[in-house]
Structure formats: structure tokens, C-alpha cells
Design a protein around this motif. Structure first.
Motif, PDB file in Angstrom:
ATOM      1  N   LEU A  61      27.954 -44.803 -31.407  1.00  0.00           N
ATOM      2  CA  LEU A  61      27.793 -44.021 -30.393  1.00  0.00           C
ATOM      3  C   LEU A  61      29.758 -43.841 -30.317  1.00  0.00           C
ATOM      4  CD1 LEU A  61      25.428 -44.722 -27.566  1.00  0.00           C
ATOM      5  CD2 LEU A  61      25.177 -42.620 -29.607  1.00  0.00           C
ATOM      6  N   GLU A  62      29.973 -44.806 -30.069  1.00  0.00           N
ATOM      7  CA  GLU A  62      31.531 -44.794 -30.388  1.00  0.00           C
ATOM      8  C   GLU A  62      32.541 -44.329 -31.300  1.00  0.00           C
ATOM      9  OE1 GLU A  62      33.199 -47.647 -26.463  1.00  0.00           O
ATOM     10  OE2 GLU A  62      32.485 -48.724 -28.885  1.00  0.00           O
ATOM     11  N   GLN A  63      31.682 -44.509 -31.858  1.00  0.00           N
ATOM     12  CA  GLN A  63      32.525 -44.033 -33.598  1.00  0.00           C
ATOM     13  C   GLN A  63      31.738 -42.625 -34.510  1.00  0.00           C
ATOM     14  OE1 GLN A  63      31.012 -46.797 -36.512  1.00  0.00           O
ATOM     15  NE2 GLN A  63      32.199 -45.740 -38.595  1.00  0.00           N
ATOM     16  N   LEU A  64      31.147 -42.033 -33.381  1.00  0.00           N
ATOM     17  CA  LEU A  64      30.243 -41.023 -33.833  1.00  0.00           C
ATOM     18  C   LEU A  64      31.023 -40.275 -33.154  1.00  0.00           C
ATOM     19  CD1 LEU A  64      28.381 -39.130 -35.653  1.00  0.00           C
ATOM     20  CD2 LEU A  64      26.723 -39.553 -33.749  1.00  0.00           C
ATOM     21  N   TYR A  65      31.351 -40.418 -31.685  1.00  0.00           N
ATOM     22  CA  TYR A  65      31.638 -39.674 -30.623  1.00  0.00           C
ATOM     23  C   TYR A  65      33.232 -39.029 -30.380  1.00  0.00           C
ATOM     24  CZ  TYR A  65      27.069 -38.019 -30.940  1.00  0.00           C
ATOM     25  OH  TYR A  65      25.068 -38.014 -31.093  1.00  0.00           O
ATOM     26  N   GLY A  66      33.752 -40.774 -31.333  1.00  0.00           N
ATOM     27  CA  GLY A  66      34.985 -41.045 -30.534  1.00  0.00           C
ATOM     28  C   GLY A  66      35.658 -41.048 -28.996  1.00  0.00           C
ATOM     29  N   PRO A  67      37.472 -40.897 -29.151  1.00  0.00           N
ATOM     30  CA  PRO A  67      37.929 -40.677 -27.088  1.00  0.00           C
ATOM     31  C   PRO A  67      36.946 -40.337 -26.318  1.00  0.00           C
ATOM     32  CG  PRO A  67      38.895 -40.312 -29.624  1.00  0.00           C
ATOM     33  CD  PRO A  67      37.489 -40.466 -29.836  1.00  0.00           C
ATOM     34  N   THR A  68      36.186 -38.741 -27.139  1.00  0.00           N
ATOM     35  CA  THR A  68      35.173 -37.897 -26.315  1.00  0.00           C
ATOM     36  C   THR A  68      33.526 -38.645 -25.319  1.00  0.00           C
ATOM     37  OG1 THR A  68      36.043 -36.115 -27.649  1.00  0.00           O
ATOM     38  CG2 THR A  68      34.046 -35.933 -25.828  1.00  0.00           C
ATOM     39  N   PHE A  69      33.664 -39.367 -26.206  1.00  0.00           N
ATOM     40  CA  PHE A  69      32.194 -40.372 -25.701  1.00  0.00           C
ATOM     41  C   PHE A  69      32.795 -41.828 -24.439  1.00  0.00           C
ATOM     42  CE2 PHE A  69      29.390 -44.104 -26.434  1.00  0.00           C
ATOM     43  CZ  PHE A  69      28.367 -43.818 -24.827  1.00  0.00           C
ATOM     44  N   SER A  70      34.084 -42.565 -24.911  1.00  0.00           N
ATOM     45  CA  SER A  70      34.104 -43.940 -24.149  1.00  0.00           C
ATOM     46  C   SER A  70      34.844 -42.860 -23.410  1.00  0.00           C
ATOM     47  CB  SER A  70      35.484 -44.363 -25.652  1.00  0.00           C
ATOM     48  OG  SER A  70      34.894 -45.117 -26.791  1.00  0.00           O
ATOM     49  N   ALA A  71      35.773 -41.734 -22.754  1.00  0.00           N
ATOM     50  CA  ALA A  71      36.813 -41.316 -21.841  1.00  0.00           C
ATOM     51  C   ALA A  71      35.254 -40.764 -20.694  1.00  0.00           C
ATOM     52  CB  ALA A  71      37.202 -40.148 -22.272  1.00  0.00           C
ATOM     53  N   ALA A  72      33.572 -40.673 -21.352  1.00  0.00           N
ATOM     54  CA  ALA A  72      32.942 -39.533 -20.337  1.00  0.00           C
ATOM     55  C   ALA A  72      32.334 -41.152 -19.605  1.00  0.00           C
ATOM     56  CB  ALA A  72      31.922 -39.274 -21.188  1.00  0.00           C
ATOM     57  N   TYR A  73      32.422 -42.252 -20.806  1.00  0.00           N
ATOM     58  CA  TYR A  73      31.507 -43.314 -20.390  1.00  0.00           C
ATOM     59  C   TYR A  73      32.377 -44.514 -19.481  1.00  0.00           C
ATOM     60  CZ  TYR A  73      29.609 -48.359 -19.986  1.00  0.00           C
ATOM     61  OH  TYR A  73      28.652 -49.758 -19.566  1.00  0.00           O
ATOM     62  N   ARG A  74      33.712 -44.626 -19.879  1.00  0.00           N
ATOM     63  CA  ARG A  74      34.703 -44.674 -18.583  1.00  0.00           C
ATOM     64  C   ARG A  74      34.970 -44.139 -17.073  1.00  0.00           C
ATOM     65  NH1 ARG A  74      38.333 -45.165 -21.623  1.00  0.00           N
ATOM     66  NH2 ARG A  74      39.575 -43.451 -21.580  1.00  0.00           N
ATOM     67  N   SER A  75      34.717 -42.482 -17.434  1.00  0.00           N
ATOM     68  CA  SER A  75      34.848 -42.113 -15.674  1.00  0.00           C
ATOM     69  C   SER A  75      33.715 -41.684 -14.885  1.00  0.00           C
ATOM     70  CB  SER A  75      34.805 -40.420 -15.884  1.00  0.00           C
ATOM     71  OG  SER A  75      35.025 -40.273 -15.292  1.00  0.00           O
ATOM     72  N   HIS A  76      32.439 -42.436 -15.348  1.00  0.00           N
ATOM     73  CA  HIS A  76      31.301 -42.266 -15.144  1.00  0.00           C
ATOM     74  C   HIS A  76      31.122 -43.613 -14.910  1.00  0.00           C
ATOM     75  CE1 HIS A  76      29.264 -38.417 -15.756  1.00  0.00           C
ATOM     76  NE2 HIS A  76      29.951 -38.523 -16.937  1.00  0.00           N
ATOM     77  N   TYR A  77      31.291 -44.422 -15.632  1.00  0.00           N
ATOM     78  CA  TYR A  77      31.356 -45.957 -14.460  1.00  0.00           C
ATOM     79  C   TYR A  77      32.012 -46.426 -13.538  1.00  0.00           C
ATOM     80  CZ  TYR A  77      31.101 -51.648 -14.736  1.00  0.00           C
ATOM     81  OH  TYR A  77      30.153 -52.463 -14.505  1.00  0.00           O
ATOM     82  N   GLU A  78      33.171 -46.244 -13.887  1.00  0.00           N
ATOM     83  CA  GLU A  78      34.301 -46.364 -12.551  1.00  0.00           C
ATOM     84  C   GLU A  78      34.660 -45.861 -11.875  1.00  0.00           C
ATOM     85  OE1 GLU A  78      38.163 -45.271 -14.694  1.00  0.00           O
ATOM     86  OE2 GLU A  78      38.464 -47.327 -15.623  1.00  0.00           O
ATOM     87  N   GLN A  79      33.334 -44.203 -11.767  1.00  0.00           N
ATOM     88  CA  GLN A  79      33.162 -43.236 -10.667  1.00  0.00           C
ATOM     89  C   GLN A  79      32.117 -44.165  -9.361  1.00  0.00           C
ATOM     90  OE1 GLN A  79      32.696 -39.472 -11.674  1.00  0.00           O
ATOM     91  NE2 GLN A  79      34.340 -39.229 -12.208  1.00  0.00           N
ATOM     92  N   ALA A  80      31.342 -44.652 -10.334  1.00  0.00           N
ATOM     93  CA  ALA A  80      29.681 -45.434  -9.573  1.00  0.00           C
ATOM     94  C   ALA A  80      30.645 -46.453  -8.588  1.00  0.00           C
ATOM     95  CB  ALA A  80      29.410 -46.082 -10.663  1.00  0.00           C
TER      96      ALA A  80
END
Length: 352
Positions: A61-80
Motif C-alpha cells: 500500500l505504501e509503495q502503491l500510493y506513496g507519501p499520500t497513504f503514509s501521511a494519512a495513516y500517520r495522521s489518523h494514528y496520531e489523532q487517536a
């Protein structure tokens, strides 16, 4: 098609939940990680293989969608904010467990009955009135006289005052203790009296974390699905544009061949160029056709005409003698030139 999309969404949800649960389990090593895993495992295999394949899926998933996916995952995880368990029952029991352990260490001379009463009053009910009565204090000792007894009552204060002091002490003792450290300390505690409270604390923590993981994964899945749709939309658009470009190249090549043949036949052109451009204003293609034909020309004679300035002496002598040859000055600044075909008869005239 809809079934495939639903299966893809469910697979994505399981992958994201497995990764979030794995990170939360690393954050709380004292909790059982299997209780934080997805209800249905992503892969029916051994734990090691499941974790390895889960990491592989997440990396894809990280390779397919690049920094956009990584940033989305990190944002939701930190907000939790998984490191802070925002459950009221958990926080209340956490404070009472910490304070109970504190009081037991503070009063090592408590009797078994007092200890049992303290555990019952504080862990089960949170009754501070029973707690302050269960704790040993100076008033429990037999006074040696009336004056001594009065002084003891003066300094120890009333029951309400001691209860308020206990509440303040509990607030000070339990402040600034992270939930992660608290659960780790409980795991290392081997006292039998605290086992029911420890099981209750862990149950409340797991319940909150499971609910928080589900909520976070739901939002994250929607976000990643939107990223997927945008990714597929751009990919399809690129494929359409590439196909259209190839078709235009084929049509342009055919058009150029036909046009070249017709123009060569009509105008006898030696060179033909067809250039295509995109009109963004009208939204269609424009073609610019340029050609060149080599036409042989007959030989010509180039003549140069210059302005001549005659001196006043030459003019005077020419009037006196018709055969006088003047010596004019040539002014090349105002000269001109032209060509005439060979064979043209040129006549000369004398200008007076």
C-alpha cells in the motif's frame, strides 16, 4: 464488479486494522496482543507468517500510493492518541489502585483486617469515609490523659477533614502517571489481593482500545478508499489520454500521407510538413501545413544604379564643350539594384 470492490474494501480494512492493532500492542506490551487483533485474521496462517504477510501488504500500500497513504495513516494514528485511555471507569479505577498501593506502602503496620477493609473500601467502592476509618492514625492509640487526647483531636482534625486530605493526597499521588507505565507496573505486581482489580483494569483498557481501533480504522479506510479512487481515476485518465494520443498519431500519419500525395500531385511540392497543436480555447486539434517547391529560375543580369554627383567645373566645361568627359562622384548610400533576364535589349540615353 461490486462484489470485487466489497472484497477489496474488506481486505483493506483487515490490513489496516492489523497494522493499527500491531502498533497499539507494541505501545502496551503488558496487554495480550491477540485480544487487539482483528476479529477475523487477514491470513489463516501461523502468527509469524501472518505478521510477515501483513507487513508485506502494508508495504505494498505504501509503495502503491506513496507519501499520500503514509501521511494519512500517520495522521489518523496520531489523532487517536492511543497512549491515553480516555475511559472514565478506567481512569477512576486506575487512581484508586495507585492510591491503594501507595497507602499500603505508607502504612506497613496495618493489620490484616485494616488492609482488607482498605482494599474493599477503595478498590470496590471508592468510599473515602471508609478508607480514612480503615487507616491507622494517632487517634486509634489509647490517650495517656485528657490533655493529650485533646491535642490529638486538635491536630488530627475531624473525619471530614481527614477525608478531604485523603482526596487531595490521592490526586497528588496519581497525577502524571502514564497509562502505559501504570499497566506495566500492574503486570509486575504479584499480590493476590490486587488480581480482581488488575483483571478489571485490563478489561477496561482492552475494551476502550478495541473500540478506539475500530473507530480509527473506519475513518482511515474511508480516507484510503478515497485515495484509491483518485489513484485509479488518474491512472484511467492517463490510459485514455495515451490511447487517444496513439490514435491521433495514427490518424495524423494517415492524414499526412493523403495530404502529401494530394499536394504533391497538385502543387508539385518538394517538401511538406504537418504540425498538430491543441487548441485549449476551442478544445480541438489544429493542423498547420507548410510546403516548399523548388522552381528553377532563368539566369538574370543584376544591375546597380547609383546616384552621381557632378562638380560645378564639370558642368561648366560640359556646356562649353560637348565632348568633355566629366568625373562624377558616386554616392552609394542611395543606390538600388534590380535584375533583368538575359537577352533583354537595353538602350542608353544621354541626359543633359
Amino acid at each position: 464488479m461490486l462484489s470485487d470492490l466489497q472484497q477489496s474494501e474488506e481486505s483493506l480494512r483487515q490490513t489496516l486494522r492489523g497494522r493499527v492493532a500491531e502498533n497499539v500492542a507494541n505501545l502496551f506490551p503488558s496487554l495480550d496482543p491477540s485480544l487487539l487483533s482483528p476479529p477475523t485474521t487477514v491470513l489463516e496462517d501461523s502468527d509469524d507468517n501472518s505478521r510477515a504477510q501483513l507487513s508485506t501488504k502494508f508495504a505494498q500500500l505504501e509503495q502503491l500510493y506513496g507519501p499520500t497513504f503514509s501521511a494519512a495513516y500517520r495522521s489518523h494514528y496520531e489523532q487517536a492518541r492511543f497512549d491515553s485511555i480516555k475511559d472514565r471507569d478506567f481512569q477512576s479505577l486506575k487512581r484508586r489502585v495507585i492510591f491503594t498501593r501507595h497507602l499500603i506502602k505508607k502504612h506497613p503496620d496495618m493489620s490484616e483486617d485494616q488492609r482488607s477493609e482498605l482494599l474493599q473500601a477503595l478498590l470496590s467502592q471508592g468510599d473515602m469515609d471508609r478508607v480514612q476509618r480503615a487507616l491507622p492514625h494517632e487517634g486509634d492509640k489509647k490517650p495517656s490523659g485528657v490533655v493529650t487526647w485533646a491535642l490529638q483531636k486538635l491536630f488530627t482534625g475531624s473525619d471530614a477533614g481527614r477525608e478531604e486530605a485523603l482526596r487531595k493526597e490521592m490526586k497528588d499521588v496519581t497525577a502524571n502517571i502514564p497509562d502505559v507505565h501504570f499497566l506495566l507496573e500492574l503486570k509486575a505486581d504479584d499480590e493476590k489481593d490486587f488480581e480482581p482489580a488488575i483483571h478489571r483494569v485490563e478489561s477496561l483498557a482492552l475494551s476502550y482500545l478495541q473500540s478506539s481501533i475500530d473507530f480509527t480504522v473506519t475513518k482511515l479506510t474511508h480516507n484510503v478508499l478515497a485515495i484509491q479512487q483518485e489513484h485509479f481515476r488518474k491512472r484511467i485518465q492517463r490510459e485514455i489520454e495515451s490511447k487517444r494520443e496513439n490514435e491521433l498519431k495514427v490518424h495524423m500519419h494517415s492524414f499526412g500521407i493523403v495530404l502529401s500525395l494530394n499536394l504533391h500531385r497538385v502543387f508539385h511540392l518538394d517538401q511538406l510538413d504537418v504540425e498538430r497543436s491543441r487548441s485549449y480555447y476551442y478544445g480541438h486539434n489544429e493542423y498547420k501545413v507548410t510546403g516548399r517547391r523548388n522552381v528553377p529560375q532563368e539566369p538574370k543580369v543584376k544591375l546597380h544604379v547609383h546616384r552621381l554627383d557632378v562638380s560645378s567645373d564639370d558642368r561648366h566645361n560640359m556646356r562649353l564643350e560637348t565632348k568633355h568627359i566629366p568625373h562624377p562622384t558616386v554616392d552609394s548610400r542611395f543606390g538600388s539594384e534590380f535584375c533583368l533576364p538575359i537577352g533583354v535589349e537595353i538602350s542608353y540615353e544621354t541626359v543633359n
